[in-house]
Design a protein around this motif. Structure first.
Motif, PDB file in Angstrom:
ATOM      1  N   ALA A 372       0.876  -1.202   0.025  1.00 38.24           N
ATOM      2  CA  ALA A 372       0.057   0.038   0.076  1.00 38.24           C
ATOM      3  C   ALA A 372       0.856   1.365  -0.215  1.00 38.24           C
ATOM      4  CB  ALA A 372      -1.034   0.113   1.134  1.00 38.24           C
ATOM      5  N   SER A 373       1.911   1.328   0.727  1.00 37.61           N
ATOM      6  CA  SER A 373       2.920   2.480   0.589  1.00 37.61           C
ATOM      7  C   SER A 373       3.292   2.457  -0.630  1.00 37.61           C
ATOM      8  CB  SER A 373       3.929   2.149   1.759  1.00 37.61           C
ATOM      9  OG  SER A 373       4.780   1.440   1.479  1.00 37.61           O
ATOM     10  N   VAL A 374       3.746   1.471  -1.372  1.00 37.38           N
ATOM     11  CA  VAL A 374       4.324   1.670  -2.750  1.00 37.38           C
ATOM     12  C   VAL A 374       3.290   2.277  -3.362  1.00 37.38           C
ATOM     13  CG1 VAL A 374       5.095   0.473  -4.742  1.00 37.38           C
ATOM     14  CG2 VAL A 374       6.266  -0.191  -2.430  1.00 37.38           C
ATOM     15  N   LEU A 375       1.965   1.819  -3.358  1.00 34.86           N
ATOM     16  CA  LEU A 375       0.928   2.473  -4.304  1.00 34.86           C
ATOM     17  C   LEU A 375       1.011   3.818  -3.931  1.00 34.86           C
ATOM     18  CD1 LEU A 375      -1.509  -0.608  -4.239  1.00 34.86           C
ATOM     19  CD2 LEU A 375      -0.388   0.398  -6.229  1.00 34.86           C
ATOM     20  N   GLU A 376       0.850   4.392  -2.676  1.00 34.84           N
ATOM     21  CA  GLU A 376       0.770   5.556  -2.479  1.00 34.84           C
ATOM     22  C   GLU A 376       1.965   6.513  -2.857  1.00 34.84           C
ATOM     23  OE1 GLU A 376      -2.009   7.153  -0.332  1.00 34.84           O
ATOM     24  OE2 GLU A 376      -2.590   5.731  -1.814  1.00 34.84           O
ATOM     25  N   THR A 377       2.981   6.108  -2.904  1.00 40.60           N
ATOM     26  CA  THR A 377       4.168   6.391  -3.126  1.00 40.60           C
ATOM     27  C   THR A 377       3.957   6.764  -4.805  1.00 40.60           C
ATOM     28  OG1 THR A 377       5.761   5.396  -1.759  1.00 40.60           O
ATOM     29  CG2 THR A 377       6.647   6.660  -3.742  1.00 40.60           C
ATOM     30  N   LYS A 378       3.620   5.972  -5.531  1.00 42.94           N
ATOM     31  CA  LYS A 378       3.312   6.148  -7.005  1.00 42.94           C
ATOM     32  C   LYS A 378       1.786   6.455  -7.560  1.00 42.94           C
ATOM     33  CE  LYS A 378       7.153   4.702  -8.480  1.00 42.94           C
ATOM     34  NZ  LYS A 378       8.087   5.442  -9.256  1.00 42.94           N
ATOM     35  N   GLN A 379       1.166   7.097  -6.248  1.00 42.71           N
ATOM     36  CA  GLN A 379      -0.614   7.443  -6.620  1.00 42.71           C
ATOM     37  C   GLN A 379      -0.426   8.545  -7.630  1.00 42.71           C
ATOM     38  OE1 GLN A 379      -2.061  10.473  -5.511  1.00 42.71           O
ATOM     39  NE2 GLN A 379      -4.150   9.780  -4.536  1.00 42.71           N
ATOM     40  N   LYS A 380       0.281   9.649  -7.695  1.00 43.17           N
ATOM     41  CA  LYS A 380      -0.088  10.475  -8.800  1.00 43.17           C
ATOM     42  C   LYS A 380       0.352  10.131 -10.090  1.00 43.17           C
ATOM     43  CE  LYS A 380       0.763  14.742  -5.598  1.00 43.17           C
ATOM     44  NZ  LYS A 380       1.751  15.882  -5.251  1.00 43.17           N
ATOM     45  N   GLN A 381       1.439   9.327 -10.021  1.00 49.66           N
ATOM     46  CA  GLN A 381       1.744   8.899 -11.700  1.00 49.66           C
ATOM     47  C   GLN A 381       0.698   7.814 -11.941  1.00 49.66           C
ATOM     48  OE1 GLN A 381       5.558   7.199 -11.541  1.00 49.66           O
ATOM     49  NE2 GLN A 381       5.851   6.817 -13.626  1.00 49.66           N
ATOM     50  N   LEU A 382       0.368   6.898 -10.861  1.00 43.54           N
ATOM     51  CA  LEU A 382      -0.730   6.109 -11.449  1.00 43.54           C
ATOM     52  C   LEU A 382      -2.138   6.604 -11.993  1.00 43.54           C
ATOM     53  CD1 LEU A 382      -0.232   3.597  -8.578  1.00 43.54           C
ATOM     54  CD2 LEU A 382       0.123   2.903 -11.066  1.00 43.54           C
ATOM     55  N   LEU A 383      -2.708   7.811 -11.300  1.00 45.09           N
ATOM     56  CA  LEU A 383      -3.595   8.409 -11.432  1.00 45.09           C
ATOM     57  C   LEU A 383      -3.493   9.237 -13.047  1.00 45.09           C
ATOM     58  CD1 LEU A 383      -4.867  10.102  -8.092  1.00 45.09           C
ATOM     59  CD2 LEU A 383      -5.957   8.381  -9.466  1.00 45.09           C
ATOM     60  N   LYS A 384      -2.404   9.790 -13.160  1.00 46.13           N
ATOM     61  CA  LYS A 384      -2.032  10.848 -14.285  1.00 46.13           C
ATOM     62  C   LYS A 384      -1.646   9.814 -15.607  1.00 46.13           C
ATOM     63  CE  LYS A 384       0.857  14.408 -15.765  1.00 46.13           C
ATOM     64  NZ  LYS A 384       1.819  15.338 -15.640  1.00 46.13           N
ATOM     65  N   GLU A 385      -0.826   8.711 -15.385  1.00 45.99           N
ATOM     66  CA  GLU A 385      -0.413   7.934 -16.592  1.00 45.99           C
ATOM     67  C   GLU A 385      -0.950   6.698 -16.930  1.00 45.99           C
ATOM     68  OE1 GLU A 385       4.153   8.080 -16.295  1.00 45.99           O
ATOM     69  OE2 GLU A 385       4.077  10.195 -15.446  1.00 45.99           O
ATOM     70  N   ALA A 386      -1.469   5.845 -15.651  1.00 46.84           N
ATOM     71  CA  ALA A 386      -1.889   4.548 -16.231  1.00 46.84           C
ATOM     72  C   ALA A 386      -3.247   4.621 -16.734  1.00 46.84           C
ATOM     73  CB  ALA A 386      -1.972   3.991 -14.670  1.00 46.84           C
ATOM     74  N   THR A 387      -3.240   4.164 -17.953  1.00 44.82           N
ATOM     75  CA  THR A 387      -4.608   3.998 -18.640  1.00 44.82           C
ATOM     76  C   THR A 387      -5.026   2.553 -18.932  1.00 44.82           C
ATOM     77  OG1 THR A 387      -3.436   4.221 -20.925  1.00 44.82           O
ATOM     78  CG2 THR A 387      -4.176   5.916 -20.081  1.00 44.82           C
ATOM     79  N   GLY A 388      -3.864   1.665 -18.268  1.00 43.65           N
ATOM     80  CA  GLY A 388      -4.416   0.064 -18.404  1.00 43.65           C
ATOM     81  C   GLY A 388      -3.551  -0.639 -17.477  1.00 43.65           C
ATOM     82  N   LEU A 389      -3.826  -1.934 -17.092  1.00 41.23           N
ATOM     83  CA  LEU A 389      -2.965  -2.815 -16.269  1.00 41.23           C
ATOM     84  C   LEU A 389      -1.355  -2.628 -16.717  1.00 41.23           C
ATOM     85  CD1 LEU A 389      -5.215  -5.425 -15.002  1.00 41.23           C
ATOM     86  CD2 LEU A 389      -4.553  -3.553 -13.909  1.00 41.23           C
ATOM     87  N   ASP A 390      -1.019  -2.734 -18.087  1.00 37.78           N
ATOM     88  CA  ASP A 390       0.133  -2.563 -18.298  1.00 37.78           C
ATOM     89  C   ASP A 390       0.937  -1.424 -17.827  1.00 37.78           C
ATOM     90  OD1 ASP A 390      -0.201  -5.281 -19.607  1.00 37.78           O
ATOM     91  OD2 ASP A 390      -0.205  -4.129 -21.731  1.00 37.78           O
ATOM     92  N   ASP A 391       0.169  -0.337 -17.890  1.00 36.91           N
ATOM     93  CA  ASP A 391       0.845   0.875 -17.311  1.00 36.91           C
ATOM     94  C   ASP A 391       1.062   0.835 -15.678  1.00 36.91           C
ATOM     95  OD1 ASP A 391       0.878   1.998 -19.919  1.00 36.91           O
ATOM     96  OD2 ASP A 391      -1.341   2.809 -19.479  1.00 36.91           O
ATOM     97  N   VAL A 392      -0.013   0.065 -14.957  1.00 40.11           N
ATOM     98  CA  VAL A 392       0.413  -0.110 -13.713  1.00 40.11           C
ATOM     99  C   VAL A 392       1.653  -0.989 -13.521  1.00 40.11           C
ATOM    100  CG1 VAL A 392      -0.677  -0.977 -11.540  1.00 40.11           C
ATOM    101  CG2 VAL A 392      -2.175   0.166 -13.228  1.00 40.11           C
ATOM    102  N   VAL A 393       1.610  -2.016 -14.133  1.00 38.10           N
ATOM    103  CA  VAL A 393       2.856  -2.961 -13.826  1.00 38.10           C
ATOM    104  C   VAL A 393       4.151  -2.198 -14.006  1.00 38.10           C
ATOM    105  CG1 VAL A 393       3.865  -5.015 -14.576  1.00 38.10           C
ATOM    106  CG2 VAL A 393       1.557  -4.896 -14.374  1.00 38.10           C
ATOM    107  N   LYS A 394       4.205  -1.457 -15.209  1.00 37.87           N
ATOM    108  CA  LYS A 394       5.424  -0.571 -15.578  1.00 37.87           C
ATOM    109  C   LYS A 394       5.938   0.210 -14.541  1.00 37.87           C
ATOM    110  CE  LYS A 394       7.596   1.992 -19.272  1.00 37.87           C
ATOM    111  NZ  LYS A 394       7.798   3.071 -18.544  1.00 37.87           N
ATOM    112  N   ILE A 395       4.836   0.991 -14.097  1.00 34.50           N
ATOM    113  CA  ILE A 395       5.060   2.122 -13.060  1.00 34.50           C
ATOM    114  C   ILE A 395       5.824   1.584 -11.799  1.00 34.50           C
ATOM    115  CG2 ILE A 395       3.988   3.737 -11.774  1.00 34.50           C
ATOM    116  CD1 ILE A 395       1.896   4.519 -13.985  1.00 34.50           C
TER     117      ILE A 395
END
Length: 425
Positions: A372-395
């Motif tokens: 959860a802490s990793v996801l929170e650290t990447k929260q802004k990037q995930l919300l802005k750049e992730a348009t699919g699960l592949d993006d989530v995995v890459k980030i």
């Protein structure tokens, strides 16, 4: 300038304990952990934490580990306490007797396995099947000499437990060959065979789990490296598996770690509804992208040294002084309802939060909050750049070699506190 040379000396000391194969040094994540005088638990501080007859001041040890980890020279013996192999309130004599009993028990278990497959304990290991799914022996393998190693495998068997166990053996061998290949330690066949023997005996003992090719070798490997005696390494691994074994429980349609992924989903939904909804919209609501992190406790995201540091931080933070009795006595191990301040210091920070809040619902291990802490650290990037699960995995893949274990654990503790406060309202 002095600080630079201290860091170089610290790195050199760590490299001496866990040397890398020259051809692999470029490919492994960079190690961030440093030995820090006054913070890292040293051999001197460790020995000073014992009374004359052997009682361990676990509060003092936990405090030091949570500040700066454990020196490599004593990791193995410290881990035995963190994982509940020994009771801090026992004496040197108590532990020596218990250690001897366990070594004898392991010897008996290994002998059982050797009678069925003599290659166990020979310094070699199997990577090809010795038996078919219906219990018939396989006389020849790719190297043409499997019959020399098969023992009872040269005879048909109808015992389902024996068949299943023998089917595990070459799977374990294939994983052993892939385990921590960057380390000089595993250039030795004897060391690979030690890992194979421990995993093979464990697969025989644990009737429910057996062996699962999803990271059990990665959990066992550090114990093999840190603890010289094979029996002691086995029991340390067995205790680690008591924490993790439910992750490896498989059925025809699921694997146990999905319950942790479900808890992770609930945690993110509670502390960050916006991020959770975004992941749901991307079809990631089951959080399967976090599968590997939880199965092998971030072994892939950190260097070998940093993963050991992370584990001991987590185990120190999760430490409950009743862990030994919970394993040794069927009815033992319950946390008392009233814990005074002195007793509270014997709990790790994560466990202390639970005791303080009086929260009794099962809510998962620290590793869940670490993800959860990793996801929170990447929260802004995930919300802005992730348009699919592949993006989530890459980030999330970008964290490899870039995570600070202590900062991640402290952030996990913060999220845990926030979660407990929210769910108790």
């Amino acid at each position: 300038m002095a600080l630079f040379f201290m860091r170089k000396a610290s790195t050199a000391e760590l490299d001496a304990f866990y040397p890398l194969r020259p051809e692999c040094q470029v490919d492994v994540p960079k190690t961030r952990f440093r030995l820090r005088a006054g913070k890292t638990l040293s051999a001197r501080r460790w020995h000073a934490a014992f009374s004359e007859d052997g009682h361990l001041d676990i509060a003092k040890v936990l405090r030091r580990i949570q500040r700066g980890g454990v020196h490599p020279a004593i990791k193995g013996v410290v881990w035995e306490f963190l994982l509940g192999c020994f009771d801090p309130n026992s004496t040197f004599d108590d532990r020596n007797q218990l250690r001897q009993r366990r070594r004898e028990q392991y010897s008996r278990l290994k002998s059982e396995c050797q009678k069925m497959v003599p290659v166990i304990g020979s310094g070699k290991f199997l990577t090809t099947p010795i038996i078919t799914d219906d219990g018939q022996p396989i006389e020849e393998s790719a190297n043409g000499n499997i019959s020399n190693y098969g023992g009872d495998a040269n005879h048909a068997t109808s015992d389902k437990k024996v068949i299943q166990w023998k089917l595990f053996l070459h799977q374990i061998g294939l994983d052993v060959v892939r385990t921590d290949r960057s380390l000089v330690f595993y250039e030795s066949q004897a060391h690979q065979a030690k890992l194979w023997d421990i995993l093979s005996v464990y697969a025989w003992v644990d009737n429910d789990i057996g062996y699962v090719q999803a990271g059990m070798n990665d959990i066992c490997s550090p114990m093999v490296i840190l603890i010289d005696d094979e029996a002691d390494a086995f029991w340390c691994f067995e205790r680690a598996m008591r924490r993790l074994r439910e992750n490896f429980r498989c059925s025809a349609s699921s694997i146990g770690v999905q319950s942790q992924l479900s808890t992770l989903s609930q945690v993110i939904k509670t502390i960050d509804p916006k991020l959770h909804q975004h992941l749901e919209d991307l079809d990631g609501g089951e959080y399967l992208f976090a599968f590997r992190m939880l199965m092998v406790l971030f072994r892939r995201e950190f260097s070998f040294v940093d993963s050991l540091y992370l584990w001991e931080l987590m185990w120190a933070m999760e430490y409950n002084p009743n862990i030994f009795s919970s394993y040794e006595v069927p009815s033992g191990g319950a946390t008392p309802s009233n814990v005074n301040d002195k007793e509270l210091k014997q709990y790790g920070k994560f466990e202390r939060n639970i005791v303080k809040t009086g929260y009794t619902e099962k809510h998962g291990a620290l590793s869940i909050f670490l993800v959860a802490s990793v996801l929170e650290t990447k929260q802004k990037q995930l919300l802005k750049e992730a348009t699919g699960l592949d993006d989530v995995v890459k980030i999330l893949g970008d964290i490899t070699g870039n995570l600070d274990a202590k900062k991640a654990c402290n952030e996990a503790l913060r999220i845990h506190k926030k979660y407990l406060k929210t769910v108790k309202q």
